[in-house]
Design a protein around this motif. Sequence first.
Motif, PDB file in Angstrom:
ATOM      1  N   ARG A  62      31.770   8.363 -39.649  1.00  0.00           N
ATOM      2  CA  ARG A  62      31.318   9.670 -40.145  1.00  0.00           C
ATOM      3  C   ARG A  62      31.121  10.702 -39.027  1.00  0.00           C
ATOM      4  O   ARG A  62      31.031  11.878 -39.313  1.00  0.00           O
ATOM      5  CB  ARG A  62      29.990   9.504 -40.883  1.00  0.00           C
ATOM      6  N   HIS A  63      30.980  10.250 -37.811  1.00  0.00           N
ATOM      7  CA  HIS A  63      30.694  11.161 -36.697  1.00  0.00           C
ATOM      8  C   HIS A  63      31.748  11.032 -35.591  1.00  0.00           C
ATOM      9  O   HIS A  63      31.491  10.446 -34.540  1.00  0.00           O
ATOM     10  CB  HIS A  63      29.296  10.881 -36.133  1.00  0.00           C
ATOM     11  N   PRO A  64      32.935  11.590 -35.811  1.00  0.00           N
ATOM     12  CA  PRO A  64      33.992  11.490 -34.801  1.00  0.00           C
ATOM     13  C   PRO A  64      33.618  12.200 -33.499  1.00  0.00           C
ATOM     14  O   PRO A  64      34.127  11.850 -32.442  1.00  0.00           O
ATOM     15  CB  PRO A  64      35.195  12.152 -35.474  1.00  0.00           C
ATOM     16  N   GLU A  65      32.687  13.163 -33.582  1.00  0.00           N
ATOM     17  CA  GLU A  65      32.279  13.869 -32.373  1.00  0.00           C
ATOM     18  C   GLU A  65      31.607  12.922 -31.372  1.00  0.00           C
ATOM     19  O   GLU A  65      31.626  13.170 -30.169  1.00  0.00           O
ATOM     20  CB  GLU A  65      31.341  15.047 -32.710  1.00  0.00           C
ATOM     21  N   ALA A  66      31.048  11.829 -31.854  1.00  0.00           N
ATOM     22  CA  ALA A  66      30.419  10.859 -30.959  1.00  0.00           C
ATOM     23  C   ALA A  66      31.456  10.170 -30.077  1.00  0.00           C
ATOM     24  O   ALA A  66      31.152   9.746 -28.966  1.00  0.00           O
ATOM     25  CB  ALA A  66      29.650   9.821 -31.757  1.00  0.00           C
TER      26      ALA A  66
END
Length: 186
Positions: A62-66
């Motif tokens: 859910r958090h590709p920015e991580a």
Amino acid sequence: MTTTLNQRTGANAAAPRTGESALAELQREHGRALFGFLLGLSYGDRQRAEDLVQETLVRAWRHPEALETDHESMRPWLFTVGRRLAIDARRARQARPIEVAADSVAQPPLADDHSETSSTTLDVRDAVRTLSREHREVLVQIYFRGLSVAEASEALGIPPGTVKSRTYYALRALRKLLPGYGAKAF
């Protein structure tokens, strides 16, 4: 601005997600270590640890920015997320009643039977009453008041050796009076 907010809240179904190959690579590279770490945090409960690993990877999905960081490894991020999920899960379990297995419901728990303890207490009390006053006083100081030999010696005004001797002979007499009880009674 609306797109960014929707991506953060998950309100937009088309929000960017981590690619399937990147997620599979995370699983291959860090899955085993993450599972071992979470297994320890879940006190050896394999099912709970597997659920925590899965939820951690869902968070990565859910958090590709991580994944778009300059760090060499994603392991610290994964372990942090997993640890926080384990803490949250533990708090949630403590906030609700303990779950009972279906097979234990069929047999109601037995009521505590205190009659044996009560009977033993009465027998020991009667036996202590038969001791001499000196032996009784020493047992009261040592066993009922929890004093050390030196403290009992001072309280009774007798030498420590006498306290030890009287204690020994008082217990010996009790063992003779209560032969079926063994050491657990006193």
